[in-house]
Design an enzyme around this catalytic site. Structure first.
Site, PDB file in Angstrom:
ATOM      1  N   ASP A  84       0.867  -1.164   0.024  1.00  0.00           N
ATOM      2  CA  ASP A  84      -0.225   0.036   0.010  1.00  0.00           C
ATOM      3  C   ASP A  84       0.860   1.117   0.127  1.00  0.00           C
ATOM      4  OD1 ASP A  84       0.852  -0.950   2.548  1.00  0.00           O
ATOM      5  OD2 ASP A  84      -1.153  -0.810   3.350  1.00  0.00           O
ATOM      6  N   GLU A 145      -5.671   3.139   3.772  1.00  0.00           N
ATOM      7  CA  GLU A 145      -6.201   3.972   5.099  1.00  0.00           C
ATOM      8  C   GLU A 145      -7.731   4.739   4.913  1.00  0.00           C
ATOM      9  OE1 GLU A 145      -4.711   3.534   7.945  1.00  0.00           O
ATOM     10  OE2 GLU A 145      -2.513   3.408   7.443  1.00  0.00           O
TER      11      GLU A 145
HETATM   12 ZN    ZN Z   1      -2.831   2.095   8.944  1.00  0.00          ZN
HETATM   13 ZN    ZN Z   2      -1.472   0.193   7.055  1.00  0.00          ZN
END
Ligand code: ZN
Ligand code: ZN
Length: 414
Positions: A84, A145
């Site tokens: 990510d 997130e």
């Molecule tokens: Zn996080």
């Molecule tokens: Zn994370």
């Protein structure tokens, strides 16, 4: 699936050329320039550049700012590795020499570390492509997130536009003395639902409450009443967390507002428990509004639903064995499922096995300095993910690349 000891040996071979100083430079650059969900333009460009240079076919802008790199290397399985890319709206307080240069934004969840692992693994595997065959797909995912990045990549056709995976791997930095890998077969992360509630009252003058329906008082009862759902409606063997994280109502002392807004976060590990919790939330919110005589029913909206992350038990056992071969039996532990949530699993098409594990990253000096004997005592005392003091040990850069390389090699044809 290849023999674990052979995979570990080969992993050591092909990662022996990784340059820790180069990886540290890449990591520190990302750390200095954090970008929020769906705004990871610079980050995505850096990732794309490294993957292209290593020989990957790179597509940018998948699901917003997502990056997909493909290396077709003959017949064999298709393995996806994912990291990510987004940072958090947290003002950094680590005092590190390479601290964030962006006001109020910080890589406080270690996604900069995840990306560096991904790049290092991609480069090592590409450089050694004569030793394996199959297809590698590297995924740089935006907005983990709370931004729905994995869902955006799926909606943008990641499953149709790129070779379909036979296995998907991901890993996350967590607190704990650097050097451990936590493997959990089956459920490892909880589902997460964000729930918005609007209580409709009847506003008016603060001196004449009898002519109003005060939504603030009703919302306060809702908050209190919700505290009994987990304790009174969920069996002791099950687990759930329900947190009211936001309460907005009113503007000044002498005005009774017309509405109150709440935001709830619900975490569960089981679909039946989740359904039961959602039903209880709806019942309590609706019931309290009725009791108060609200002029309109409340609005209850479930947003940003994250699924549970459920590792394929056989695949997890296979990769844990490879990791034991690589780092020693004591390095692989099982912390058990976490109450945190991830959208990683959405990247696996239905029925495709995936494995996700945790990499402890607290610098040993920091870990050893905090009081406590048990892991649980110490973990609560070192800076954790989302803390303005979160500062993983850069010594985990090369090992974190090896974990990914070995997982990929375990599934590719070698
Ligand atoms: Zn996080
Ligand atoms: Zn994370």
């Amino acid at each position: 699936m290849s023999e674990p000891a052979a995979v570990a040996r080969r992993t050591r071979d092909i990662t022996s050329g990784l340059d820790p100083a180069d990886l540290e430079g890449f990591y520190q650059d990302l750390h200095r320039h954090p970008e929020l969900a769906f705004a990871e333009h610079r980050t995505a460009a850096r990732l794309a550049m490294r993957l292209r240079a290593a020989g990957y076919e790179v597509t940018e802008g998948v699901g917003g700012t997502g990056v997909v790199g493909v290396l077709r290397n003959g017949d064999g399985p298709v393995v996806w590795l994912r990291a990510d890319m987004d940072a958090l709206p947290v003002p950094e307080a680590t005092g590190l020499e390479y601290a964030s240069t962006v006001d109020g934004v910080m890589h406080a969840c270690g996604h900069d570390l995840h990306l560096t692992w991904l790049v290092a693994a991609a480069e090592a595997l590409a450089a050694a492509r004569e030793t394996w065959s199959g297809t590698l797909v590297l995924v740089g995912q935006p907005a983990e997130e709370h931004g729905g990045g994995a869902a955006a990549m799926v909606a943008d056709g990641i499953h149709e536009r790129f070779p379909r995976p036979d296995a998907l791997f991901g890993q996350h930095a967590v607190p704990g003395r650097a050097g451990l890998l936590s493997h959990t077969p089956g459920p490892i992360m909880s589902s997460c639902d964000d729930i918005e509630v609007v209580v409709h009252g009847l506003g008016g003058h603060g001196s004449r409450p009898e002519s109003t329906v005060d939504p603030l008082v009703t919302a306060a009862y809702i908050v209190t009443r919700l505290q009994s759902v987990v304790s009174r409606e969920i069996a002791a063997k099950d687990s759930a967390v329900l947190t009211v994280g936001r309460f907005h109502a009113g503007s000044q002392a002498n005005i009774i507002p017309a509405e109150a807004r709440l935001a709830l976060s619900l975490r569960t590990r089981d679909a039946v428990v989740r359904a039961r919790m959602l039903t209880a939330v709806r019942r309590i919110v609706t019931g309290e509004c009725q009791t108060a005589g609200c002029p309109a029913p409340p609005e209850i909206t479930v947003l940003d639903a994250y699924p549970t992350t459920v590792n394929d038990a056989a695949l997890d056992a296979e990769i844990a064995t490879v990791h034991r071969e690589l780092f020693g039996a004591d390095a692989v532990v099982d912390f058990g499922p976490a109450m945190g949530s991830e959208d990683f699993s959405l990247l696996a098409p239905p029925g495709v096995p995936y494995d996700y594990w945790f990499v402890t990253s607290t610098p040993p000096a920091v870990w050893d300095a905090v009081p406590g004997v048990e892991l649980a005592e110490k973990i609560g005392r070192v800076p954790s993910n989302h803390s303005p003091l979160f500062a993983p040990d850069p010594a985990v850069l090369v090992p974190g690349a090896r974990t990914l390389v070995s997982a990929a090699l375990s599934r590719l044809t070698v």
